[in-house]
Design a protein around this motif. Structure first.
Motif, PDB file in Angstrom:
ATOM      1  N   GLU A  86     -12.322  -6.817  11.138  1.00 56.03           N
ATOM      2  CA  GLU A  86     -12.784  -6.478  12.494  1.00 56.03           C
ATOM      3  C   GLU A  86     -11.671  -6.683  13.517  1.00 56.03           C
ATOM      4  O   GLU A  86     -11.450  -5.832  14.393  1.00 56.03           O
ATOM      5  CB  GLU A  86     -13.992  -7.335  12.856  1.00 56.03           C
ATOM      6  CG  GLU A  86     -14.596  -7.001  14.205  1.00 56.03           C
ATOM      7  CD  GLU A  86     -15.840  -7.824  14.500  1.00 56.03           C
ATOM      8  OE1 GLU A  86     -16.378  -7.699  15.618  1.00 56.03           O
ATOM      9  OE2 GLU A  86     -16.265  -8.598  13.614  1.00 56.03           O
ATOM     10  N   GLU A  90      -9.684  -3.723  15.771  1.00 54.66           N
ATOM     11  CA  GLU A  90      -9.643  -3.811  17.230  1.00 54.66           C
ATOM     12  C   GLU A  90      -8.203  -3.832  17.742  1.00 54.66           C
ATOM     13  O   GLU A  90      -7.873  -3.170  18.738  1.00 54.66           O
ATOM     14  CB  GLU A  90     -10.385  -5.070  17.681  1.00 54.66           C
ATOM     15  CG  GLU A  90     -10.506  -5.214  19.185  1.00 54.66           C
ATOM     16  CD  GLU A  90     -11.317  -6.427  19.591  1.00 54.66           C
ATOM     17  OE1 GLU A  90     -11.306  -6.763  20.788  1.00 54.66           O
ATOM     18  OE2 GLU A  90     -11.951  -7.043  18.704  1.00 54.66           O
ATOM     19  N   ASN A  93      -6.595  -0.348  17.337  1.00 52.02           N
ATOM     20  CA  ASN A  93      -7.130   0.595  18.330  1.00 52.02           C
ATOM     21  C   ASN A  93      -6.547   0.337  19.716  1.00 52.02           C
ATOM     22  O   ASN A  93      -6.334   1.271  20.502  1.00 52.02           O
ATOM     23  CB  ASN A  93      -8.662   0.507  18.368  1.00 52.02           C
ATOM     24  CG  ASN A  93      -9.313   1.321  17.270  1.00 52.02           C
ATOM     25  OD1 ASN A  93      -8.761   2.329  16.826  1.00 52.02           O
ATOM     26  ND2 ASN A  93     -10.468   0.883  16.815  1.00 52.02           N
ATOM     27  N   ARG A 102      -8.216   6.961  15.979  1.00 52.24           N
ATOM     28  CA  ARG A 102      -9.020   5.743  16.097  1.00 52.24           C
ATOM     29  C   ARG A 102      -9.282   5.157  14.705  1.00 52.24           C
ATOM     30  O   ARG A 102      -9.601   5.872  13.762  1.00 52.24           O
ATOM     31  CB  ARG A 102     -10.370   6.037  16.780  1.00 52.24           C
ATOM     32  CG  ARG A 102     -10.244   6.352  18.255  1.00 52.24           C
ATOM     33  CD  ARG A 102      -9.751   5.164  19.064  1.00 52.24           C
ATOM     34  NE  ARG A 102      -9.577   5.497  20.477  1.00 52.24           N
ATOM     35  CZ  ARG A 102      -8.459   5.953  21.012  1.00 52.24           C
ATOM     36  NH1 ARG A 102      -7.397   6.173  20.246  1.00 52.24           N
ATOM     37  NH2 ARG A 102      -8.373   6.209  22.303  1.00 52.24           N
TER      38      ARG A 102
END
Length: 295
Positions: A86, A90, A93, A102
């Motif tokens: 995760e 993030e 991105n 993305r």
């Protein structure tokens, strides 16, 4: 001393219009590939190892992806724990904000995992739009995202029948464009799925462009040859337009000769989307369990 190296499987999407393709472009080429931007984004996270992103599925200039995949190794400095999936997604991105790229997911996997070799299937969808004309052009928000056909109607039944001719195990040499790596590719593939179905009504179509009809041509296979999907789509559209008969399509397939394919029949890149790269869920879960055990 440096920290341990972790390998990640990342899933990512992009609009391919402004890029040279997914594969990394050489430094002297002004238009870069998606891989260039992915590797630059990883470098900005300051790993201590050399950065190399290994793409699972090749797409050419102008082709899009709702979901492509790749693996990358990241080694952090001593005392810094590996990124969670995760956090990595993030962080990447954040670095990719200016681009039409993305990250949609990231997972830590075993050091032996290979994004290209472990993939068990890939799905491509080609979007067609019938009814486009000078009086009713393609909506601005659909530009470069489908193949606009001036034909108001296609013989969908004939196209569906043509798709069944391509299903199963065949030598698809006729549907392979010549490339530098062509001699090393096995042209025998097993096409698992081929279909053509109405596409969902778009926002612009609902509010203004009611004359348009969208169609989705879907192919699923473990792997595809260079430009195979665009060649198969072009052939199905030719059948739908009445410019290619089913027997002629069968002859093309049996010819097993790339030069037998009419170059004018090739579908443009704009409407092509890589929509899914599949892996064995048990395999991925096994990798995650190993990581949890080691931790």
């Amino acid at each position: 001393m440096n920290g341990c190296k972790a390998r990640y499987l990342i899933f990512f999407q992009y609009l391919g219009t402004k890029y040279s393709g997914v594969v990394k472009a050489p430094p002297d080429q002004p238009v870069k590939g998606i891989q260039n931007y992915l590797e630059d984004a990883v470098r900005k996270l300051k790993p201590v190892n050399e950065v190399a992103v290994y793409i699972s599925s090749r797409t050419d200039a102008g082709v899009h992806a709702l979901c492509n995949s790749a693996h990358v190794d990241i080694q952090r400095r001593t005392g810094m724990p590996p990124f969670t999936g995760e956090v990595l997604a993030e962080a990447l991105n954040f670095q990719l904000r200016p681009e039409a790229i993305r990250i949609v997911g990231a997972h830590r996997v075993a050091d032996t995992f290979h994004a290209q070799r472990r993939a068990v299937a890939r799905t491509y969808v080609y979007r067609l739009a019938t009814g486009a004309s000078r009086q009713a052009p393609l909506p601005l928000m659909e530009r470069n995202l489908c193949w606009p056909l001036r034909d108001s109607e296609l013989n969908i039944g004939a196209m569906q029948e043509a798709g069944t001719l391509l299903l199963g195990r065949h030598d698809f040499s006729t549907f392979r464009a010549l490339s530098s790596d062509a001699p090393f590719q096995d042209p025998v593939k097993t096409l698992l799925h081929a279909s053509i179905e109405p596409g969902r009504e778009s926002f612009a179509q609902h509010h203004f462009h009611r004359n348009l009809q969208f169609w989705e041509v879907t192919f699923r296979c473990r792997s595809f040859l260079y430009k195979q999907v665009r060649r198969m789509t072009g052939a199905l559209v030719a059948v739908g337009r009445g410019k290619l008969s089913l027997s002629q399509l069968q002859e093309l397939l049996e010819a097993r000769d790339s030069l037998a394919y009419p170059t004018s029949m090739l579908a443009p890149p704009d409407g092509l989307f890589l929509t899914r790269v599949e892996y064995e869920e048990q395999d991925l879960l096994h990798h995650r369990q190993d990581w949890l055990t080691e931790s």
